[in-house]
Design a protein around this motif. Structure first.
Motif, PDB file in Angstrom:
ATOM      1  N   ALA A   4       4.980   0.115  -1.620  1.00 28.67           N
ATOM      2  CA  ALA A   4       5.023  -1.255  -1.101  1.00 28.67           C
ATOM      3  C   ALA A   4       3.932  -2.115  -1.726  1.00 28.67           C
ATOM      4  O   ALA A   4       4.155  -3.290  -2.060  1.00 28.67           O
ATOM      5  CB  ALA A   4       4.887  -1.226   0.421  1.00 28.67           C
ATOM      6  N   GLU A   5       2.753  -1.547  -1.925  1.00 24.69           N
ATOM      7  CA  GLU A   5       1.664  -2.312  -2.543  1.00 24.69           C
ATOM      8  C   GLU A   5       1.978  -2.655  -3.996  1.00 24.69           C
ATOM      9  O   GLU A   5       1.680  -3.764  -4.461  1.00 24.69           O
ATOM     10  CB  GLU A   5       0.368  -1.513  -2.451  1.00 24.69           C
ATOM     11  CG  GLU A   5      -0.166  -1.388  -1.039  1.00 24.69           C
ATOM     12  CD  GLU A   5      -1.390  -0.489  -0.988  1.00 24.69           C
ATOM     13  OE1 GLU A   5      -1.669   0.183  -2.011  1.00 24.69           O
ATOM     14  OE2 GLU A   5      -2.056  -0.441   0.060  1.00 24.69           O
ATOM     15  N   ASN A   6       2.565  -1.717  -4.718  1.00 26.00           N
ATOM     16  CA  ASN A   6       2.939  -1.995  -6.111  1.00 26.00           C
ATOM     17  C   ASN A   6       4.007  -3.081  -6.199  1.00 26.00           C
ATOM     18  O   ASN A   6       3.956  -3.953  -7.071  1.00 26.00           O
ATOM     19  CB  ASN A   6       3.432  -0.712  -6.791  1.00 26.00           C
ATOM     20  CG  ASN A   6       2.297   0.239  -7.109  1.00 26.00           C
ATOM     21  OD1 ASN A   6       1.182  -0.198  -7.391  1.00 26.00           O
ATOM     22  ND2 ASN A   6       2.570   1.533  -7.045  1.00 26.00           N
ATOM     23  N   ILE A   7       4.986  -3.025  -5.301  1.00 24.89           N
ATOM     24  CA  ILE A   7       6.038  -4.052  -5.310  1.00 24.89           C
ATOM     25  C   ILE A   7       5.451  -5.417  -4.995  1.00 24.89           C
ATOM     26  O   ILE A   7       5.754  -6.420  -5.668  1.00 24.89           O
ATOM     27  CB  ILE A   7       7.145  -3.680  -4.308  1.00 24.89           C
ATOM     28  CG1 ILE A   7       7.879  -2.415  -4.783  1.00 24.89           C
ATOM     29  CG2 ILE A   7       8.131  -4.826  -4.146  1.00 24.89           C
ATOM     30  CD1 ILE A   7       8.906  -1.902  -3.806  1.00 24.89           C
ATOM     31  N   GLN A   8       4.594  -5.483  -3.987  1.00 26.20           N
ATOM     32  CA  GLN A   8       3.983  -6.756  -3.620  1.00 26.20           C
ATOM     33  C   GLN A   8       3.091  -7.286  -4.756  1.00 26.20           C
ATOM     34  O   GLN A   8       3.070  -8.494  -5.032  1.00 26.20           O
ATOM     35  CB  GLN A   8       3.161  -6.586  -2.337  1.00 26.20           C
ATOM     36  CG  GLN A   8       2.596  -7.897  -1.797  1.00 26.20           C
ATOM     37  CD  GLN A   8       3.693  -8.886  -1.422  1.00 26.20           C
ATOM     38  OE1 GLN A   8       4.728  -8.479  -0.890  1.00 26.20           O
ATOM     39  NE2 GLN A   8       3.468 -10.159  -1.706  1.00 26.20           N
ATOM     40  N   ARG A   9       2.392  -6.406  -5.405  1.00 22.05           N
ATOM     41  CA  ARG A   9       1.526  -6.824  -6.521  1.00 22.05           C
ATOM     42  C   ARG A   9       2.359  -7.381  -7.676  1.00 22.05           C
ATOM     43  O   ARG A   9       1.993  -8.392  -8.296  1.00 22.05           O
ATOM     44  CB  ARG A   9       0.702  -5.625  -6.996  1.00 22.05           C
ATOM     45  CG  ARG A   9      -0.297  -5.948  -8.081  1.00 22.05           C
ATOM     46  CD  ARG A   9      -1.181  -4.740  -8.369  1.00 22.05           C
ATOM     47  NE  ARG A   9      -2.148  -5.024  -9.406  1.00 22.05           N
ATOM     48  CZ  ARG A   9      -1.916  -4.874 -10.718  1.00 22.05           C
ATOM     49  NH1 ARG A   9      -0.721  -4.412 -11.122  1.00 22.05           N
ATOM     50  NH2 ARG A   9      -2.850  -5.159 -11.602  1.00 22.05           N
ATOM     51  N   LYS A  10       3.489  -6.760  -7.976  1.00 27.07           N
ATOM     52  CA  LYS A  10       4.348  -7.258  -9.040  1.00 27.07           C
ATOM     53  C   LYS A  10       4.942  -8.613  -8.688  1.00 27.07           C
ATOM     54  O   LYS A  10       5.030  -9.513  -9.541  1.00 27.07           O
ATOM     55  CB  LYS A  10       5.455  -6.239  -9.322  1.00 27.07           C
ATOM     56  CG  LYS A  10       6.293  -6.583 -10.542  1.00 27.07           C
ATOM     57  CD  LYS A  10       7.258  -5.462 -10.870  1.00 27.07           C
ATOM     58  CE  LYS A  10       8.059  -5.796 -12.128  1.00 27.07           C
ATOM     59  NZ  LYS A  10       9.014  -4.729 -12.483  1.00 27.07           N
TER      60      LYS A  10
ATOM     61  N   TYR B  63       7.104   5.936 -13.599  1.00 25.47           N
ATOM     62  CA  TYR B  63       6.438   5.217 -12.507  1.00 25.47           C
ATOM     63  C   TYR B  63       5.031   5.773 -12.320  1.00 25.47           C
ATOM     64  O   TYR B  63       4.822   6.975 -12.198  1.00 25.47           O
ATOM     65  CB  TYR B  63       7.242   5.362 -11.206  1.00 25.47           C
ATOM     66  CG  TYR B  63       6.557   4.733 -10.011  1.00 25.47           C
ATOM     67  CD1 TYR B  63       6.488   3.354  -9.881  1.00 25.47           C
ATOM     68  CD2 TYR B  63       5.982   5.539  -9.025  1.00 25.47           C
ATOM     69  CE1 TYR B  63       5.854   2.772  -8.789  1.00 25.47           C
ATOM     70  CE2 TYR B  63       5.356   4.973  -7.931  1.00 25.47           C
ATOM     71  CZ  TYR B  63       5.286   3.582  -7.819  1.00 25.47           C
ATOM     72  OH  TYR B  63       4.663   3.010  -6.750  1.00 25.47           O
ATOM     73  N   ARG B  64       4.056   4.858 -12.305  1.00 28.21           N
ATOM     74  CA  ARG B  64       2.660   5.242 -12.117  1.00 28.21           C
ATOM     75  C   ARG B  64       2.136   4.551 -10.852  1.00 28.21           C
ATOM     76  O   ARG B  64       2.157   3.309 -10.766  1.00 28.21           O
ATOM     77  CB  ARG B  64       1.827   4.837 -13.336  1.00 28.21           C
ATOM     78  CG  ARG B  64       2.328   5.470 -14.625  1.00 28.21           C
ATOM     79  CD  ARG B  64       1.461   5.088 -15.802  1.00 28.21           C
ATOM     80  NE  ARG B  64       1.999   5.589 -17.046  1.00 28.21           N
ATOM     81  CZ  ARG B  64       1.814   6.823 -17.513  1.00 28.21           C
ATOM     82  NH1 ARG B  64       1.085   7.685 -16.800  1.00 28.21           N
ATOM     83  NH2 ARG B  64       2.341   7.199 -18.655  1.00 28.21           N
ATOM     84  N   ARG B  65       1.667   5.326  -9.913  1.00 25.57           N
ATOM     85  CA  ARG B  65       1.219   4.775  -8.626  1.00 25.57           C
ATOM     86  C   ARG B  65      -0.078   4.000  -8.762  1.00 25.57           C
ATOM     87  O   ARG B  65      -0.274   2.973  -8.121  1.00 25.57           O
ATOM     88  CB  ARG B  65       1.031   5.911  -7.625  1.00 25.57           C
ATOM     89  CG  ARG B  65       2.315   6.602  -7.217  1.00 25.57           C
ATOM     90  CD  ARG B  65       2.036   7.631  -6.138  1.00 25.57           C
ATOM     91  NE  ARG B  65       1.351   7.009  -4.994  1.00 25.57           N
ATOM     92  CZ  ARG B  65       0.879   7.685  -3.949  1.00 25.57           C
ATOM     93  NH1 ARG B  65       1.006   9.015  -3.921  1.00 25.57           N
ATOM     94  NH2 ARG B  65       0.284   7.070  -2.952  1.00 25.57           N
ATOM     95  N   LYS B  66      -1.008   4.500  -9.587  1.00 28.97           N
ATOM     96  CA  LYS B  66      -2.317   3.874  -9.765  1.00 28.97           C
ATOM     97  C   LYS B  66      -3.048   3.743  -8.429  1.00 28.97           C
ATOM     98  O   LYS B  66      -3.607   2.689  -8.096  1.00 28.97           O
ATOM     99  CB  LYS B  66      -2.180   2.510 -10.446  1.00 28.97           C
ATOM    100  CG  LYS B  66      -1.617   2.594 -11.858  1.00 28.97           C
ATOM    101  CD  LYS B  66      -1.539   1.220 -12.505  1.00 28.97           C
ATOM    102  CE  LYS B  66      -0.989   1.347 -13.918  1.00 28.97           C
ATOM    103  NZ  LYS B  66      -0.889   0.022 -14.582  1.00 28.97           N
TER     104      LYS B  66
END
Length: 673
Positions: free
Chosen positions: A567-573, A559-562
């Motif tokens: 929550a932001e990564n999930i929403q972006r995906k 897992y890479r946070r970037k």
């Protein structure tokens, strides 16, 4: 009286931590398994495919590696070099391409074959004057076919088998002592029939030359000698008594060369045909083979490949024979017959290799004690090698065909197979029309240009030229070669070849195949069912192997946070997935009803109902996956709690475990308790 039950004192006592770890593994497996993985019939089908892919994939790869490991690429260059040295003039030899008349055969034999391979010292191991590492095995054999002079019509020519005396005179007179030394009457006697089984199998064929076909086991035979002076005496005697005269149909010169450095045998055969036009047409056939390679002399790569091939072949035999033993009705299936044919061809290839080794061993034993005029015939093992290579090619084709059947789990292979099943009648009819047109066109080109052009000298050559020109395999045909019937006729013929055959008929064939391919793809899309793919089955069935492999090669997904929160990564995906779905719908030119926004385009009732069904199924799967993830998180939290605050066995020091379990079970659905 029964033996009293005594518990095993060494048995492991499982505690709460063992149960939690087991449950965590079970929940992780349950997270991977969807409703599609519970189709037992489909799972059995995929397991069969995995087993067949494992067996026939290994068989295909081992045949590939065997061909790469056992094929000697130097054989071509060896044959090519011998052909060039024999065909062209050199300082101390005459090239075969410069021999145009019958009387030039004697100087060619003297300069190229006698002076090039022999010497006057019988104890000196002579070599070829062109290549120091190449020597002649045995002696050169000369075979002559003689016309009867009674050939009429279009029948095959007949060759005489009478017994003559010197100078082809009759009657034949047998004088005493002719069987003690070199018989001067031997060149005038027809060769006796060879009685061996392998000789009849591999030598009772006809050689097809430029003018006619010639049998292998007929004619008048004589041999040269190991010493140069003795060979010159034989040649002088033959020339003095006109052994080669105007009635000669063809002369064959057979000999075998051995390259010491490369360990190669070169079986050479020179054919000189006496054409009725006053000249001769010569050709040289060089068959380079490796005959001394045995199991003991194989390199380590070839030995490993051979051992693996034996093991794979035994596995294939068990896979095919065992089911047939218990269920003989399976023999009616087509693919079972293909499996048996693969086994039969494999056994045949191994048998022929063993027989070739036996024949070569006998010939080498004869070579050790051979006299100065013995001809050692290596044509049988050479042709046996060619036949073995041909069978290996058929075997690879059958294995590839069987592997094609196994690969039917992929949609692209299914489309190709369905296309061939739908289009074979139309393609066969179109191919017949193309063949009829090309045959008629070939007859026309041969009739007009056959006497003036090499490419159209016969119907077979004409059809082959037209076919090669149509499919772009050759560019040697020029318009001026078709002008022998007139310029306008030649331009018409060239235009038909360049447009009608090359473009029109070929494009018709391809267009028919493309139309059926499109129809097969539409049928595939219409009959597509909602089921897991083969790769999804493998991902679940061999999850442990995949996990261990990823860990071993460091391919684990991390897992890479970037610089974003979870929550932001999930929403972006989720946004990317929605955009991809919208893009696909836009390309298909169709709108679907979104439950929260209503109908946005023209959609039929069937499509609407299908979409609702898929949406409900996806919603159920999403809910079940959410509950499974929740159970995994709770189990992990409990394991962490017991590791942090519990003893060595994971027992908590305070509180009631029953109350904790009851509290956790109240927060989970009934199916996960």
């Amino acid at each position: 009286m029964y033996r009293p039950y005594v518990p095993d004192g060494k048995a492991k006592r499982h505690n709460r931590m063992d149960y939690l770890n087991l449950r965590l593994r079970s929940l992780r497996s349950q997270l991977m398994i969807t409703a599609g993985h519970r189709n037992e019939e489909l799972n059995l089908k995929y397991r069969t495919i995995v087993r067949e892919l494992w067996v026939y994939g290994k068989l295909f790869l081992i045949h590939l590696f065997l061909n790469l490991a056992l094929v000697n690429r130097l054989l071509y260059y060896n044959g090519e070099s011998i052909t060039n040295l024999m065909m062209y003039n050199h300082t101390n030899s005459i090239g075969l391409s410069h021999v145009l008349f019958l009387h030039q055969l004697y100087p060619f034999i003297e300069q190229t074959l006698i002076n090039g391979f022999s010497s006057n010292d019988p104890h000196l191991v002579t070599h070829w004057n062109h290549v120091n590492s190449t020597k002649l095995l045995g002696v050169v054999r000369m075979r002559l076919l003689r016309d009867t002079g009674e050939q009429y019509g279009l029948k095959d020519p007949e060759y005489t088998e009478k017994q003559y005396t010197d100078g082809w005179s009759l009657p034949h007179i047998r004088e005493p002592y002719t069987d003690k030394y070199w018989s001067i009457f031997l060149p005038w006697l027809p060769m006796t029939q060879i009685g061996g089984f392998w000789e009849r199998c591999f030598l009772s064929v006809r050689q097809y030359g430029y003018y006619s076909s010639y049998p292998e086991l007929k004619g008048y035979v004589t041999t040269l000698r190991k010493k140069r002076d003795d060979s010159l005496k034989v040649l002088t005697y033959l020339h003095k008594n006109n052994w080669i005269d105007d009635r000669t149909a063809a002369v064959f010169l057979d000999f075998t060369l051995y390259n010491v450095d490369a360990n190669m045998f070169s079986v050479c055969s020179i054919r000189c045909e006496n054409l009725p036009f006053g000249i001769i047409r010569s050709s040289l056939n060089v068959n380079s083979v490796s005959l001394t390679e045995t199991v003991e002399t194989l390199p380590w790569v070839g030995m490993i490949c051979l051992l693996i091939y034996v093991l794979i072949w035994l596995e294939l035999g068990i896979t095919v024979i065992v089911p047939l033993w218990f269920e003989p009705k399976l023999l009616k299936r087509f693919w079972v017959k293909i499996d048996l044919l693969i086994l039969a061809l494999s056994i045949t290839v191994v048998t022929l290799m063993v027989l070739r080794e036996g024949i070569v061993s006998k010939l080498l034993a004869v070579l050790e004690v051979a006299s100065t005029h013995d001809f050692i015939d290596f044509r049988i093992p050479a042709r046996l090698t060619e036949f073995t290579v041909m069978l290996m090619g058929f075997l690879v084709c059958l294995v590839t065909l069987r592997l094609w059947k196994v690969m039917q789990f992929a949609s692209i292979f299914q489309i190709f197979t369905m296309t061939l099943a739908l289009a074979w009648k139309a393609l066969f009819s179109t191919a017949c029309v193309i063949c009829i047109f090309m045959m008629a066109f070939g007859i026309a080109t041969v009739s007009i240009n056959g006497n003036n052009n090499e490419h159209f000298r016969s119907l077979l050559h004409g059809m082959a030229t037209v076919m090669c020109f149509s499919f772009g395999f050759t560019s040697h045909v020029e318009p001026k070669e078709l002008f022998h019937g007139g310029i306008f006729m030649g331009l018409l013929i060239y235009g038909i070849m360049a447009f009608t055959v090359s473009i029109l008929l070929t494009n018709v064939f391809v267009s028919i195949l493309n139309n059926y391919f499109t129809a097969a793809k539409a049928i595939r899309d219409r009959n597509r069912t909602e089921q897991i793919t083969f790769w999804e089955f493998l991902r679940v069935e061999y999850a442990d192997i995949i996990r261990v492999t990823r860990e071993a090669f460091g391919c684990e997904k991390k897992y890479r946070r970037k610089k974003r929160t979870v929550a932001e990564n999930i929403q972006r995906k989720l946004d990317l997935q929605a955009a991809a779905v919208a893009s696909v719908r836009t390309k298909r030119g169709r709108s679907y009803r979104i439950p929260s926004k209503g109908r946005t385009g023209n959609v039929t009732d069937d499509e609407e109902e299908e979409y609702e069904r898929k949406a409900q199924a996806q919603q159920k799967a999403r809910i079940a996956r959410t509950y499974t993830i929740a159970a995994i998180l709770q189990t992990q939290m409990e394991i962490a709690e017991r590791k942090l605050f519990g003893d060595k066995e994971g027992n908590l020091r305070s509180g009631s475990e029953d109350e904790d379990d009851a509290g956790q079970e109240q927060n989970l659905p009934r199916q996960y308790v």
